[in-house]
Design a protein around this motif. Sequence first.
Motif, PDB file in Angstrom:
ATOM      1  N   GLY A 182      79.802  67.182  11.209  1.00 45.54           N
ATOM      2  CA  GLY A 182      78.627  66.340  11.581  1.00 45.54           C
ATOM      3  C   GLY A 182      79.008  65.219  13.278  1.00 45.54           C
ATOM      4  N   VAL A 188      73.925  64.820   9.917  1.00 49.34           N
ATOM      5  CA  VAL A 188      74.567  65.749   9.141  1.00 49.34           C
ATOM      6  C   VAL A 188      76.325  64.655   8.740  1.00 49.34           C
ATOM      7  CG1 VAL A 188      75.564  67.932   9.122  1.00 49.34           C
ATOM      8  CG2 VAL A 188      74.000  67.609   9.877  1.00 49.34           C
ATOM      9  N   THR A 190      78.781  66.655   6.954  1.00 47.79           N
ATOM     10  CA  THR A 190      79.885  67.745   6.849  1.00 47.79           C
ATOM     11  C   THR A 190      78.499  69.241   6.568  1.00 47.79           C
ATOM     12  OG1 THR A 190      80.195  67.450   4.823  1.00 47.79           O
ATOM     13  CG2 THR A 190      81.446  67.218   6.483  1.00 47.79           C
ATOM     14  N   VAL A 211      74.793  71.070   3.216  1.00 50.50           N
ATOM     15  CA  VAL A 211      74.422  70.467   4.587  1.00 50.50           C
ATOM     16  C   VAL A 211      75.233  69.382   3.751  1.00 50.50           C
ATOM     17  CG1 VAL A 211      73.943  69.338   6.465  1.00 50.50           C
ATOM     18  CG2 VAL A 211      73.655  71.838   6.397  1.00 50.50           C
ATOM     19  N   THR A 213      74.957  64.390   3.751  1.00 50.59           N
ATOM     20  CA  THR A 213      74.987  63.350   4.799  1.00 50.59           C
ATOM     21  C   THR A 213      74.997  62.130   3.789  1.00 50.59           C
ATOM     22  OG1 THR A 213      72.557  62.991   3.924  1.00 50.59           O
ATOM     23  CG2 THR A 213      72.928  64.905   5.160  1.00 50.59           C
ATOM     24  N   VAL A 230      68.049  67.209   9.727  1.00 50.87           N
ATOM     25  CA  VAL A 230      68.962  68.255   9.278  1.00 50.87           C
ATOM     26  C   VAL A 230      68.726  69.492  10.488  1.00 50.87           C
ATOM     27  CG1 VAL A 230      70.469  69.582   7.957  1.00 50.87           C
ATOM     28  CG2 VAL A 230      69.565  66.879   7.894  1.00 50.87           C
ATOM     29  N   GLN A 233      69.009  68.692  14.024  1.00 48.46           N
ATOM     30  CA  GLN A 233      70.873  68.823  14.907  1.00 48.46           C
ATOM     31  C   GLN A 233      70.911  69.894  13.483  1.00 48.46           C
ATOM     32  OE1 GLN A 233      72.778  66.090  11.793  1.00 48.46           O
ATOM     33  NE2 GLN A 233      74.708  65.840  13.531  1.00 48.46           N
TER      34      GLN A 233
END
Length: 307
Positions: A182, A188, A190, A211, A213, A230, A233
């Motif tokens: 991220g 994010v 990863t 995803v 966080t 998310v 982004q």
Amino acid sequence: APPALGPMDLARLVAWRRHVLRTPGPALAAAAQMPTLELLRRRHLSERAVERFLRPFLAGIFFDASLTTSSRLTELVLRSFFRGAVAVPARGMQAMPEQLAARLPAGTVRLSAPVERVDEAGVVLADGERLTGEHVVVATEAPAASRLLGNELGVPAPGRGTTTLHFAAPSSPVGGPDLVLGAEDGPVATLAVMSDVADTYAPAGQSLVSVATLEVPDGPAEEEDLEARVRAQVGGWYGPRVADWRLLRRDVIGYAQPRQTPADLTTLARRVRLGERRWVCGDHRDTGSIQGALVSGRRTADQLLAD
């Protein structure tokens, strides 16, 4: 934009890799501690390398964007990454406890039987039933162990939390078993297309995008807001096709790992025996990881059987 790792950073990472591979695990576990951010600076890594690569990468492992996690743990984890390939079970993480349970006699494992308390005489279930045994081993995450065993554990609080959103996508946005890190423009930490890692994780013609966080939303409204941020982004990365992703599930985990700052880890192998008949194991006894949980379980079993 220039790459996150320049030639000098790459050379310093190679030197660091050589150091952690040559150093025995017990020596890394007993090394002088410092916050991971200080360790990165002592390795003379550039600010760009830290902010664009190492901070998001390590934050995704430890759920700690501030990089206050102990340098001992960081070097042990990196040593594991350097020594072998990263993998996932083809049938999902649930396959691991199922494999362990399959080796036990029939009827050994009882599910949906919450425990109310543990004492030297045994275990009392929520429905009032008492179970007795020669020994009681509490093998749970730290908050449950603290509730059952009181203040004897010395587990730091609060722990580290995370929320993972799982999406069904018509196609993979990555196209390979890569971890996407991220950035500061959104929540994010990863992103990974798990079906690119293990094709058993999604039906043919679909992709499973997970995803992670570092946020732990409180209630449905905050969960929906997190999902929207998310999507915004990730949409900036992969374009309008993200709108076609279907949310499958949100995993909101308030306590994903114990906190593991230098002050918390005076030793990586904390005691597992609490009394004549009471024992405790879990990742809060060793390192906050599946490996740490397994190691603590083995330590508990070895000491109990040698008793």
